[in-house]
Design a protein around this motif. Structure first.
Motif, PDB file in Angstrom:
ATOM      1  N   THR A 287       0.841  -1.199   0.000  1.00 42.61           N
ATOM      2  CA  THR A 287       0.000   0.000   0.000  1.00 42.61           C
ATOM      3  C   THR A 287       0.875   1.247   0.000  1.00 42.61           C
ATOM      4  O   THR A 287       2.086   1.183   0.197  1.00 42.61           O
ATOM      5  CB  THR A 287      -0.908   0.033   1.240  1.00 42.61           C
ATOM      6  OG1 THR A 287      -0.080   0.082   2.415  1.00 42.61           O
ATOM      7  CG2 THR A 287      -1.800  -1.201   1.304  1.00 42.61           C
ATOM      8  N   GLY A 288       0.223   2.380  -0.181  1.00 39.75           N
ATOM      9  CA  GLY A 288       0.889   3.659  -0.006  1.00 39.75           C
ATOM     10  C   GLY A 288       1.513   4.233  -1.254  1.00 39.75           C
ATOM     11  O   GLY A 288       1.481   3.645  -2.343  1.00 39.75           O
ATOM     12  N   THR A 289       2.111   5.396  -1.060  1.00 35.55           N
ATOM     13  CA  THR A 289       2.745   6.141  -2.145  1.00 35.55           C
ATOM     14  C   THR A 289       4.195   6.418  -1.791  1.00 35.55           C
ATOM     15  O   THR A 289       4.501   6.791  -0.653  1.00 35.55           O
ATOM     16  CB  THR A 289       2.012   7.480  -2.380  1.00 35.55           C
ATOM     17  OG1 THR A 289       0.664   7.214  -2.750  1.00 35.55           O
ATOM     18  CG2 THR A 289       2.696   8.286  -3.481  1.00 35.55           C
ATOM     19  N   THR A 290       5.071   6.222  -2.765  1.00 42.19           N
ATOM     20  CA  THR A 290       6.484   6.552  -2.586  1.00 42.19           C
ATOM     21  C   THR A 290       6.737   7.920  -3.186  1.00 42.19           C
ATOM     22  O   THR A 290       6.492   8.137  -4.372  1.00 42.19           O
ATOM     23  CB  THR A 290       7.393   5.514  -3.263  1.00 42.19           C
ATOM     24  OG1 THR A 290       7.103   4.214  -2.731  1.00 42.19           O
ATOM     25  CG2 THR A 290       8.853   5.840  -3.018  1.00 42.19           C
ATOM     26  N   ALA A 361       9.542   0.182   0.356  1.00 40.67           N
ATOM     27  CA  ALA A 361       8.622   1.002   1.150  1.00 40.67           C
ATOM     28  C   ALA A 361       7.575   0.126   1.819  1.00 40.67           C
ATOM     29  O   ALA A 361       7.104  -0.859   1.262  1.00 40.67           O
ATOM     30  CB  ALA A 361       7.956   2.036   0.252  1.00 40.67           C
ATOM     31  N   VAL A 362       7.222   0.537   3.052  1.00 41.21           N
ATOM     32  CA  VAL A 362       6.108  -0.073   3.757  1.00 41.21           C
ATOM     33  C   VAL A 362       5.097   1.039   4.000  1.00 41.21           C
ATOM     34  O   VAL A 362       5.241   1.838   4.927  1.00 41.21           O
ATOM     35  CB  VAL A 362       6.545  -0.697   5.101  1.00 41.21           C
ATOM     36  CG1 VAL A 362       5.346  -1.296   5.829  1.00 41.21           C
ATOM     37  CG2 VAL A 362       7.609  -1.763   4.868  1.00 41.21           C
ATOM     38  N   GLY A 363       4.095   1.155   3.127  1.00 35.35           N
ATOM     39  CA  GLY A 363       3.168   2.286   3.200  1.00 35.35           C
ATOM     40  C   GLY A 363       3.796   3.526   2.574  1.00 35.35           C
ATOM     41  O   GLY A 363       4.655   3.444   1.696  1.00 35.35           O
ATOM     42  N   ASP A 364       3.371   4.696   3.035  1.00 31.77           N
ATOM     43  CA  ASP A 364       3.860   5.963   2.489  1.00 31.77           C
ATOM     44  C   ASP A 364       5.293   6.230   2.954  1.00 31.77           C
ATOM     45  O   ASP A 364       5.610   6.120   4.143  1.00 31.77           O
ATOM     46  CB  ASP A 364       2.976   7.125   2.965  1.00 31.77           C
ATOM     47  CG  ASP A 364       1.557   7.028   2.407  1.00 31.77           C
ATOM     48  OD1 ASP A 364       1.402   6.425   1.333  1.00 31.77           O
ATOM     49  OD2 ASP A 364       0.624   7.541   3.052  1.00 31.77           O
TER      50      ASP A 364
END
Length: 369
Positions: A287-290, A361-364
């Protein structure tokens, strides 16, 4: 002299002085180190051995260290890490690299096919902590598999050149005898040093084929089967009181670590990995955005390494080995949580330097590139 060079650098702005000198001769540099390929040998199927003549900035290497070389392919410079196979030396202006052409290896495939005398490559100083201590241990075990032979071969050759008198066991794993680079040299060392036991192992072959195959005869001892405790006991029954150095593919590294963990000898095991192995990521759990804040770029988190995500987003961060060895791709994580793909460890501290090639990445996550 340094002040004069700085003055000339200022006068030649916006380009560094070396950019002008390389137009005269690629190896004519003031600060950048380069090397000219002077010989190329393709004695082993799927591998190429290059002899390089570095420029005057070269300061030598310790047995087991690696160097980064930069190769221009299609107008784009690519850098990779390789370990010299030479005896540990000072500023001697020669070094040899044996490069295995991996199926997906852009640089290794290019060098295997196109390397030729006269080619000039970028060269970085030797680095890495996978080395023999200055005061040599009383007993030494060297274990390698596939292309992982290169750093431990440098260690073996160094011990041979020094006339090391303690017991040494060298155990190398390969698909077949013909796939072992520098086999003739291993044969010579095995015949010359009675305190060195060199064992070559071909787990996928019938050992009788090796023992009776005249083209494969070697003073080194052929050994059957995959690595395990019993095999190590046969080759080096004294391994519990030795220092052991291992480099090779993930399954071999795992097997060696399991044996040493079971014997509570982890403190005597020293390792180097040339491949990044990571547990598969479930896309539904990503999930999330890098965010790459320095360039104002955002990308949906895919679970890939941050280096891969940055490149997919059109960015070109600096990198070298792509496997967590050289630290060329280190950048600052401004916020968010990342997972180290080699250890599984999570890091949520802000403003921390991380290696893009082995972290996801783990999430944002906000990365300052």
């Amino acid at each position: 002299m340094a002040g004069l060079v700085d003055l000339v650098q200022t006068l030649t702005t916006p380009h560094a002085l070396d950019r002008y000198l390389e137009l005269v001769r690629p190896t004519l540099t003031v600060r950048d180190m380069r090397a000219e390929i002077i010989t190329v040998r393709r004695d082993t199927p799927g591998s190429v051995t290059l002899t390089l003549r570095p420029t005057r900035q070269w300061r030598g290497h310790l047995a087991g260290q690696y160097v980064q070389i930069g190769v221009l392919i299609g107008g784009v410079k690519h850098t990779r890490c390789y370990s010299p196979i030479d005896v540990e030396a000072g500023s001697q202006r020669r070094l040899r690299l044996t490069v295995k052409a991996h199926p997906e290896g852009l640089v290794s495939q290019y060098l295997h096919r196109h390397a030729a005398p006269g080619m000039v490559v970028d060269l970085a100083p030797a680095a890495g902590v996978f080395t023999l201590p200055r005061v040599r241990p009383d007993k030494i075990v060297l274990i390698s598999g596939g292309s992982g032979i290169t750093p431990v071969l440098s260690m073996l050759r160094t011990l041979d050149a020094e006339g090391y008198r303690g017991p040494v066991a060298f155990l190398h794993y390969a698909q077949s005898p013909e796939a072992v680079p520098h086999r003739a040299e291993l044969d010579a060392i095995a015949a010359r040093r009675t305190n060195f036991r060199i064992a070559l192992c071909y787990p996928e072959l019938d050992l009788s084929e090796v023992l009776h195959g005249a083209p494969w005869s070697c003073a080194a001892n052929p050994v059957a089967g995959f690595f395990d405790h019993e095999q190590l006991e046969r080759v080096a029954p004294w391994f519990a009181t030795a220092e052991t150095y291992v480099c090779g593919p993930a399954p071999l590294m795992h097997s060696v670590r399991e044996v040493f963990r079971g014997e509570q000898l982890e403190h005597r095991l020293h390792s180097e990995e040339f491949t990044l192995t990571a547990a598969p990521v479930d896309p539904q759990q990503v999930t999330g955005t890098t965010t790459f804040s320095a360039s104002g770029t955002e990308a949906r988190n895919t679970g890939e390494t941050l280096l891969d995500q940055a490149e997919s987003a059109g960015l070109t961060p600096e990198y070298g080995c792509r496997m967590g060895i050289c630290f060329s791709c280190t950048s600052i994580k401004r916020s968010g949580c990342t997972r180290n793909l080699r250890t599984g460890e999570l890091d949520s501290d802000p403003d921390q330097p991380i290696q893009l090639c082995i972290n996801a990445a783990v999430g944002d996550v906000d990365i300052d590139i």
